[in-house]
Design a protein around this motif. Structure first.
Motif, PDB file in Angstrom:
ATOM      1  N   TYR A  71      -2.109  -0.710  12.341  1.00 30.57           N
ATOM      2  CA  TYR A  71      -3.514  -0.715  11.371  1.00 30.57           C
ATOM      3  C   TYR A  71      -3.795  -2.084  11.107  1.00 30.57           C
ATOM      4  O   TYR A  71      -2.855  -3.157  11.147  1.00 30.57           O
ATOM      5  N   GLN A 117      -6.140  -4.630   8.203  1.00 35.09           N
ATOM      6  CA  GLN A 117      -6.857  -4.669   6.947  1.00 35.09           C
ATOM      7  C   GLN A 117      -7.383  -5.943   6.890  1.00 35.09           C
ATOM      8  O   GLN A 117      -6.515  -7.214   6.588  1.00 35.09           O
ATOM      9  N   PHE A 163       3.284   2.184   4.748  1.00 38.04           N
ATOM     10  CA  PHE A 163       2.975   0.681   4.924  1.00 38.04           C
ATOM     11  C   PHE A 163       4.111  -0.377   4.544  1.00 38.04           C
ATOM     12  O   PHE A 163       4.328  -0.044   3.356  1.00 38.04           O
ATOM     13  N   LEU A 183       0.976  -1.310   0.248  1.00 34.11           N
ATOM     14  CA  LEU A 183       0.034  -0.125   0.060  1.00 34.11           C
ATOM     15  C   LEU A 183       0.939   1.219   0.042  1.00 34.11           C
ATOM     16  O   LEU A 183       1.420   1.476   0.934  1.00 34.11           O
ATOM     17  N   TYR A 186      -0.688  -4.013  10.276  1.00 34.26           N
ATOM     18  CA  TYR A 186       0.543  -3.202   9.654  1.00 34.26           C
ATOM     19  C   TYR A 186       1.274  -2.519  10.928  1.00 34.26           C
ATOM     20  O   TYR A 186       0.238  -1.791  11.778  1.00 34.26           O
ATOM     21  N   PHE A 244     -10.200   5.044   5.778  1.00 37.69           N
ATOM     22  CA  PHE A 244      -9.995   4.577   4.426  1.00 37.69           C
ATOM     23  C   PHE A 244     -11.333   4.136   3.927  1.00 37.69           C
ATOM     24  O   PHE A 244     -12.412   3.560   4.717  1.00 37.69           O
ATOM     25  N   GLY A 245     -11.566   4.385   2.601  1.00 40.78           N
ATOM     26  CA  GLY A 245     -12.686   4.045   2.141  1.00 40.78           C
ATOM     27  C   GLY A 245     -12.794   2.468   1.529  1.00 40.78           C
ATOM     28  O   GLY A 245     -11.552   1.911   2.043  1.00 40.78           O
ATOM     29  N   PRO A 246     -13.657   1.946   1.006  1.00 45.13           N
ATOM     30  CA  PRO A 246     -13.750   0.502   0.586  1.00 45.13           C
ATOM     31  C   PRO A 246     -12.773   0.004  -0.460  1.00 45.13           C
ATOM     32  O   PRO A 246     -12.719  -1.180  -0.523  1.00 45.13           O
ATOM     33  N   PHE A 282      -7.343   2.046  11.384  1.00 45.50           N
ATOM     34  CA  PHE A 282      -6.407   2.199  12.592  1.00 45.50           C
ATOM     35  C   PHE A 282      -7.012   1.408  13.859  1.00 45.50           C
ATOM     36  O   PHE A 282      -8.091   1.235  14.071  1.00 45.50           O
ATOM     37  N   SER A 294     -10.095  -7.325   1.032  1.00 44.49           N
ATOM     38  CA  SER A 294     -11.215  -6.381   0.226  1.00 44.49           C
ATOM     39  C   SER A 294     -11.559  -5.160   0.947  1.00 44.49           C
ATOM     40  O   SER A 294     -12.726  -4.710   0.641  1.00 44.49           O
ATOM     41  N   GLN A 295     -10.870  -4.787   1.962  1.00 39.28           N
ATOM     42  CA  GLN A 295     -11.210  -3.593   2.773  1.00 39.28           C
ATOM     43  C   GLN A 295     -10.257  -2.599   2.688  1.00 39.28           C
ATOM     44  O   GLN A 295      -8.997  -3.099   2.713  1.00 39.28           O
ATOM     45  N   GLY A 296     -10.307  -1.254   3.167  1.00 40.34           N
ATOM     46  CA  GLY A 296      -9.351  -0.572   3.376  1.00 40.34           C
ATOM     47  C   GLY A 296      -8.656  -0.819   4.798  1.00 40.34           C
ATOM     48  O   GLY A 296      -9.365  -1.381   5.684  1.00 40.34           O
ATOM     49  N   PRO A 297      -7.509  -0.470   5.135  1.00 36.54           N
ATOM     50  CA  PRO A 297      -6.879  -0.377   6.152  1.00 36.54           C
ATOM     51  C   PRO A 297      -7.729   0.435   7.495  1.00 36.54           C
ATOM     52  O   PRO A 297      -8.477   1.290   7.250  1.00 36.54           O
ATOM     53  N   PHE A 356      -7.208   3.181  -2.973  1.00 32.93           N
ATOM     54  CA  PHE A 356      -8.076   3.481  -1.853  1.00 32.93           C
ATOM     55  C   PHE A 356      -7.956   5.050  -1.545  1.00 32.93           C
ATOM     56  O   PHE A 356      -6.876   5.696  -1.454  1.00 32.93           O
TER      57      PHE A 356
END
Lengths: 113, 111
Positions: free
Chosen positions: B36, B38, B101, A43, B87, A104-106, B46, B41-44, A90
């Motif tokens: 973080y 994750q 990251f 990322l 992470y 973060f978004g999806p 916090f 299929s999703q964003g990280p 993202f």
């Protein structure tokens, strides 16, 4: 209500096309970001905007152009798409530049064929 | 920014405590440690952040020894839904917005 939303969720397109990904946050945050996560799952930050002002541009090709019409939106436009642009993108936001807690978004899965 | 090293993967079972250690030998005085999570299929997301000693929230605890060259994320009584990539990041106080990251630790929780 979704805090950070992105559209579309999936995007399949051919090389050479131009496409946009939209991002909106309803958290009232000042700072927004775009990240790219490649097939190896690394990322990496691409851009950061604070109060509509560009803060970070991390050696991203100039085919990528972020646009922030207002604090709540940060869109990503990509010209002349290449195979290597295939990744998950993202969007994220944080309260301001001093805060490392980012929301973060999806994600948007972009596939370039 | 300090580079971090963490295990590539870990396995655990439901109900166990999981400790993920991260080393950051070159951490600077103005840096702090952030974790973080994750899911696929999703964003990280916090989890926790700390500068020294111990920090605890409703999700995890973060232990940082006096020399701050490493840190340990502790997840109490994990469940299957804790399967994710974790992470460890070292963040500079003067560049809090710039998250770098690494490859993270893939935690697999088995029934």
């Amino acid at each position: 209500d979704t805090a950070v939303s992105q559209t579309p969720k999936y995007l399949v397109t051919q090389m050479g096309n131009d496409k946009s990904i939209k991002c909106e946050q309803n958290l009232g945050h000042d700072t927004m970001y775009w990240y790219k996560q490649d097939s190896k799952k690394f990322l990496k930050i691409m851009f950061s905007y604070n109060n509509k002002e560009l803060i970070i541009n991390e050696t991203v090709p100039n085919r990528f152009s972020p646009k922030s019409p207002d604090k709540a939106h940060l869109n990503l436009h990509i010209n002349s798409l290449e195979l290597g642009d295939s990744a998950v993108y993202f969007c994220a936001s944080s309260q301001d530049l001093t805060i490392s807690e980012q929301y973060f978004g999806p994600g948007t899965r972009l596939t370039v064929t | 920014l300090a580079k971090t090293t963490q295990p590539i993967s870990m396995d655990s079972y439901e109900g166990q405590e999981v400790n993920i250690t991260c080393s950051h030998n070159n951490i600077a005085t103005n840096d702090y440690i952030t974790w973080y999570q994750q899911f696929p299929s999703q964003g990280p997301r916090f989890i926790i952040q700390g500068y020294k000693t111990k920090v605890t929230n409703e999700v995890a605890s973060l232990f940082i020894p006096a020399d701050r060259k490493s840190s340990t994320l502790s997840l109490p009584r994990v469940s299957l839904s804790d399967t994710a990539v974790y992470y460890c990041l070292v963040v500079g106080m003067d560049s809090s917005y710039k998250l770098i990251f690494g490859s993270g630790t893939r935690l697999l929780v088995r029934p």
